[in-house]
Design a protein around this motif. Structure first.
Motif, PDB file in Angstrom:
ATOM      1  N   GLU A 121     -27.862 -24.480 -13.956  1.00 41.35           N
ATOM      2  CA  GLU A 121     -28.615 -25.657 -14.403  1.00 41.35           C
ATOM      3  C   GLU A 121     -27.705 -26.875 -14.497  1.00 41.35           C
ATOM      4  OE1 GLU A 121     -32.512 -27.062 -15.998  1.00 41.35           O
ATOM      5  OE2 GLU A 121     -31.681 -25.768 -14.445  1.00 41.35           O
ATOM      6  N   PHE A 122     -26.476 -26.658 -14.928  1.00 34.06           N
ATOM      7  CA  PHE A 122     -25.500 -27.746 -14.995  1.00 34.06           C
ATOM      8  C   PHE A 122     -25.298 -28.362 -13.611  1.00 34.06           C
ATOM      9  CE2 PHE A 122     -21.177 -29.406 -14.775  1.00 34.06           C
ATOM     10  CZ  PHE A 122     -21.075 -30.164 -15.936  1.00 34.06           C
ATOM     11  N   ASP A 123     -25.132 -27.519 -12.596  1.00 35.32           N
ATOM     12  CA  ASP A 123     -24.951 -28.025 -11.235  1.00 35.32           C
ATOM     13  C   ASP A 123     -26.202 -28.758 -10.746  1.00 35.32           C
ATOM     14  OD1 ASP A 123     -22.425 -26.946 -11.201  1.00 35.32           O
ATOM     15  OD2 ASP A 123     -22.999 -25.117 -10.137  1.00 35.32           O
ATOM     16  N   ARG A 124     -27.388 -28.268 -11.117  1.00 39.19           N
ATOM     17  CA  ARG A 124     -28.639 -28.950 -10.746  1.00 39.19           C
ATOM     18  C   ARG A 124     -28.674 -30.354 -11.328  1.00 39.19           C
ATOM     19  NH1 ARG A 124     -33.547 -27.216 -12.805  1.00 39.19           N
ATOM     20  NH2 ARG A 124     -34.545 -28.512 -11.232  1.00 39.19           N
ATOM     21  N   VAL A 125     -28.285 -30.472 -12.591  1.00 38.71           N
ATOM     22  CA  VAL A 125     -28.282 -31.782 -13.250  1.00 38.71           C
ATOM     23  C   VAL A 125     -27.321 -32.726 -12.543  1.00 38.71           C
ATOM     24  CG1 VAL A 125     -27.604 -32.994 -15.364  1.00 38.71           C
ATOM     25  CG2 VAL A 125     -29.048 -30.950 -15.501  1.00 38.71           C
ATOM     26  N   VAL A 126     -26.134 -32.243 -12.228  1.00 40.10           N
ATOM     27  CA  VAL A 126     -25.151 -33.073 -11.524  1.00 40.10           C
ATOM     28  C   VAL A 126     -25.734 -33.560 -10.195  1.00 40.10           C
ATOM     29  CG1 VAL A 126     -22.903 -33.076 -10.367  1.00 40.10           C
ATOM     30  CG2 VAL A 126     -23.144 -32.005 -12.617  1.00 40.10           C
ATOM     31  N   GLY A 127     -26.367 -32.666  -9.457  1.00 38.18           N
ATOM     32  CA  GLY A 127     -26.949 -33.044  -8.173  1.00 38.18           C
ATOM     33  C   GLY A 127     -28.035 -34.095  -8.311  1.00 38.18           C
ATOM     34  N   LYS A 128     -28.898 -33.944  -9.304  1.00 34.85           N
ATOM     35  CA  LYS A 128     -29.981 -34.910  -9.507  1.00 34.85           C
ATOM     36  C   LYS A 128     -29.429 -36.286  -9.885  1.00 34.85           C
ATOM     37  CE  LYS A 128     -33.778 -31.775 -10.635  1.00 34.85           C
ATOM     38  NZ  LYS A 128     -34.634 -32.260  -9.520  1.00 34.85           N
ATOM     39  N   SER A 225     -38.972 -31.897 -19.391  1.00 37.11           N
ATOM     40  CA  SER A 225     -37.899 -32.239 -18.459  1.00 37.11           C
ATOM     41  C   SER A 225     -37.929 -31.350 -17.226  1.00 37.11           C
ATOM     42  CB  SER A 225     -36.541 -32.105 -19.155  1.00 37.11           C
ATOM     43  OG  SER A 225     -36.332 -30.771 -19.591  1.00 37.11           O
ATOM     44  N   VAL A 226     -37.397 -31.860 -16.124  1.00 37.37           N
ATOM     45  CA  VAL A 226     -37.289 -31.064 -14.902  1.00 37.37           C
ATOM     46  C   VAL A 226     -35.996 -30.259 -14.897  1.00 37.37           C
ATOM     47  CG1 VAL A 226     -38.695 -32.658 -13.564  1.00 37.37           C
ATOM     48  CG2 VAL A 226     -36.207 -32.969 -13.618  1.00 37.37           C
ATOM     49  N   ALA A 227     -35.054 -30.655 -15.729  1.00 39.28           N
ATOM     50  CA  ALA A 227     -33.790 -29.935 -15.889  1.00 39.28           C
ATOM     51  C   ALA A 227     -33.270 -30.236 -17.283  1.00 39.28           C
ATOM     52  CB  ALA A 227     -32.776 -30.359 -14.828  1.00 39.28           C
ATOM     53  N   SER A 228     -32.650 -29.236 -17.902  1.00 37.18           N
ATOM     54  CA  SER A 228     -32.173 -29.412 -19.277  1.00 37.18           C
ATOM     55  C   SER A 228     -30.820 -28.753 -19.456  1.00 37.18           C
ATOM     56  CB  SER A 228     -33.144 -28.785 -20.282  1.00 37.18           C
ATOM     57  OG  SER A 228     -34.402 -29.400 -20.230  1.00 37.18           O
ATOM     58  N   VAL A 246     -20.506 -33.825 -27.244  1.00 41.70           N
ATOM     59  CA  VAL A 246     -19.499 -34.702 -26.637  1.00 41.70           C
ATOM     60  C   VAL A 246     -18.721 -33.945 -25.565  1.00 41.70           C
ATOM     61  CG1 VAL A 246     -17.347 -35.951 -27.063  1.00 41.70           C
ATOM     62  CG2 VAL A 246     -19.276 -36.263 -28.601  1.00 41.70           C
ATOM     63  N   SER A 247     -18.362 -32.695 -25.862  1.00 38.72           N
ATOM     64  CA  SER A 247     -17.625 -31.892 -24.891  1.00 38.72           C
ATOM     65  C   SER A 247     -18.455 -31.668 -23.626  1.00 38.72           C
ATOM     66  CB  SER A 247     -17.245 -30.549 -25.523  1.00 38.72           C
ATOM     67  OG  SER A 247     -16.432 -29.796 -24.656  1.00 38.72           O
ATOM     68  N   LEU A 248     -19.754 -31.428 -23.797  1.00 36.70           N
ATOM     69  CA  LEU A 248     -20.632 -31.261 -22.637  1.00 36.70           C
ATOM     70  C   LEU A 248     -20.697 -32.541 -21.817  1.00 36.70           C
ATOM     71  CD1 LEU A 248     -22.708 -29.607 -21.015  1.00 36.70           C
ATOM     72  CD2 LEU A 248     -24.467 -30.525 -22.545  1.00 36.70           C
ATOM     73  N   LEU A 249     -20.782 -33.685 -22.481  1.00 34.59           N
ATOM     74  CA  LEU A 249     -20.803 -34.956 -21.756  1.00 34.59           C
ATOM     75  C   LEU A 249     -19.508 -35.154 -20.973  1.00 34.59           C
ATOM     76  CD1 LEU A 249     -22.456 -37.523 -24.207  1.00 34.59           C
ATOM     77  CD2 LEU A 249     -23.522 -36.099 -22.446  1.00 34.59           C
ATOM     78  N   ASN A 250     -18.381 -34.765 -21.559  1.00 34.73           N
ATOM     79  CA  ASN A 250     -17.109 -34.862 -20.841  1.00 34.73           C
ATOM     80  C   ASN A 250     -17.159 -34.034 -19.557  1.00 34.73           C
ATOM     81  OD1 ASN A 250     -15.862 -36.564 -22.665  1.00 34.73           O
ATOM     82  ND2 ASN A 250     -14.952 -34.905 -23.850  1.00 34.73           N
ATOM     83  N   ALA A 251     -17.696 -32.816 -19.664  1.00 34.44           N
ATOM     84  CA  ALA A 251     -17.819 -31.959 -18.483  1.00 34.44           C
ATOM     85  C   ALA A 251     -18.728 -32.591 -17.438  1.00 34.44           C
ATOM     86  CB  ALA A 251     -18.352 -30.586 -18.896  1.00 34.44           C
ATOM     87  N   LEU A 252     -19.817 -33.197 -17.896  1.00 28.53           N
ATOM     88  CA  LEU A 252     -20.768 -33.827 -16.984  1.00 28.53           C
ATOM     89  C   LEU A 252     -20.126 -35.022 -16.274  1.00 28.53           C
ATOM     90  CD1 LEU A 252     -23.737 -33.559 -16.098  1.00 28.53           C
ATOM     91  CD2 LEU A 252     -24.341 -35.140 -17.950  1.00 28.53           C
ATOM     92  N   ILE A 253     -19.388 -35.821 -17.008  1.00 29.10           N
ATOM     93  CA  ILE A 253     -18.708 -36.987 -16.421  1.00 29.10           C
ATOM     94  C   ILE A 253     -17.704 -36.553 -15.369  1.00 29.10           C
ATOM     95  CG2 ILE A 253     -17.099 -38.870 -16.920  1.00 29.10           C
ATOM     96  CD1 ILE A 253     -18.490 -38.949 -19.766  1.00 29.10           C
ATOM     97  N   VAL A 256     -19.580 -35.136 -12.214  1.00 29.90           N
ATOM     98  CA  VAL A 256     -20.166 -36.211 -11.410  1.00 29.90           C
ATOM     99  C   VAL A 256     -19.054 -36.990 -10.702  1.00 29.90           C
ATOM    100  CG1 VAL A 256     -21.350 -38.421 -11.560  1.00 29.90           C
ATOM    101  CG2 VAL A 256     -22.295 -36.437 -12.735  1.00 29.90           C
ATOM    102  N   GLY A 257     -17.959 -37.230 -11.427  1.00 31.20           N
ATOM    103  CA  GLY A 257     -16.834 -37.940 -10.827  1.00 31.20           C
ATOM    104  C   GLY A 257     -16.262 -37.210  -9.616  1.00 31.20           C
ATOM    105  N   LYS A 258     -16.215 -35.881  -9.684  1.00 34.09           N
ATOM    106  CA  LYS A 258     -15.714 -35.101  -8.548  1.00 34.09           C
ATOM    107  C   LYS A 258     -16.671 -35.171  -7.370  1.00 34.09           C
ATOM    108  CE  LYS A 258     -13.688 -31.130  -9.080  1.00 34.09           C
ATOM    109  NZ  LYS A 258     -12.329 -31.476  -8.577  1.00 34.09           N
ATOM    110  N   GLN A 259     -17.980 -35.215  -7.636  1.00 39.94           N
ATOM    111  CA  GLN A 259     -18.961 -35.344  -6.555  1.00 39.94           C
ATOM    112  C   GLN A 259     -18.844 -36.700  -5.863  1.00 39.94           C
ATOM    113  OE1 GLN A 259     -21.515 -33.241  -5.313  1.00 39.94           O
ATOM    114  NE2 GLN A 259     -20.380 -31.628  -6.384  1.00 39.94           N
TER     115      GLN A 259
END
Length: 287
Positions: A121-128, A225-228, A246-253, A256-259
């Motif tokens: 799901e994390f990867d899906r969110v990054v892709g969207k 939501s379509v992804a959570s 906050v830690s999850l947001l860091n991972a998300l940032i 996305v930055g790597k993509q």
């Protein structure tokens, strides 16, 4: 929810022993307090042994007492007032070592989040997010600083980000042009804000996709939501522990930055030139 913990207790009442009925009646009467009690403490209050409490949880179909306690906490967390939070969390905090107690709870929450996060799901969110025509970020009350933090970094990665300010009259003005191809990233934890939910409904009505960062499948954001991304946001007295979010947001940032690695590198190279030219960091030694 037809299968929440209170529903299970009511349905199983006829099959409980006398001790188990005392546990059941206490939880049904005061589930707010019970949700934050250890098995030992709940046993003391209801005058049964700790093992009886553990067996009670198993009889309800839970994999031990912690699983039942989590179900209780998810059920009641969204409706507790600040005063009820203070009262309900009294057993969680060691008044002789508040700093240690609070930080230990944060560490436990981070561990639980690491174990529970859905990587797919994390990867899906990054892709969207990477594919979105425009990204809107919303968080109100204690979630507003999370939204601001995410916006700070997303603005350095994307050219299409809007931080939706949480003043009631302005939210819909700022989202007026949201539509198909856009994503609203909504951040919300108990007590869930009606303002956030109104914005989510507005985005969906306009054809945008909603991505939620919230605490559980019982969150009203989850079903819309379509992804959570589900992340633990424990209550510590009247405070929402935001260590894990906050830690999850860091991972998300970072993900996305790597993509968008080329664009990100170019942006930060330009920013370094600006920072250097205008001496943004450091200070001059007058000596």
């Amino acid at each position: 929810m037809n299968d929440n913990v209170l529903h299970r207790i009511r349905n199983g009442m006829d099959g409980f022993s006398k001790g188990q009925k005392r546990i059941a009646n206490y939880i049904l009467t005061d589930c707010d307090k019970a949700s934050n009690m250890t098995a030992c403490r709940l046993g003391q209050i209801t005058q049964v042994s700790e093992s009886t409490v553990v067996r009670f949880a198993s009889q309800l179909g839970y994999d031990g007492y912690p699983a039942m306690q989590k179900a209780l906490q998810e059920l009641v967390r969204g409706k507790l007032t600040s005063l009820q939070r203070i009262e309900a969390s009294g057993d969680q905090i060691n008044s002789g070592d508040i700093a240690g107690s609070v930080m230990q709870q944060d560490m436990d929450t981070l561990r639980s989040t690491i174990d529970g996060i859905d990587r797919t799901e994390f990867d899906r969110v990054v892709g969207k997010l990477v594919r979105a025509k425009r990204i809107y970020i919303l968080g109100v009350r204690s979630s507003s600083f999370l939204a601001g933090y995410l916006n700070f970094y997303f603005h350095l990665i994307f050219e299409n980000v809007t931080l939706v300010q949480s003043a009631a009259g302005e939210i819909f003005d700022q989202m007026l042009r949201i539509g198909p191809g856009d994503v609203l990233l909504a951040i919300g934890f108990p007590r869930y804000s009606k303002l956030t939910m109104s914005a989510v409904h507005f985005a969906r009505d306009r054809g945008a996709e909603v991505i939620a960062i919230t605490d559980s499948k019982m969150s009203p954001l989850y079903t819309l939501s379509v992804a959570s991304l589900l992340v633990h946001c424990e209550m510590i007295s009247f405070v929402d522990s935001m260590a894990a979010p906050v830690s999850l947001l860091n991972a998300l940032i970072v993900a996305v930055g790597k993509q968008k690695s080329a664009e990100t590198a170019e942006t930060f190279a330009e920013m370094e030139r600006v920072w250097s030219r205008y001496e943004i960091f450091g200070y001059e030694d007058d000596e």
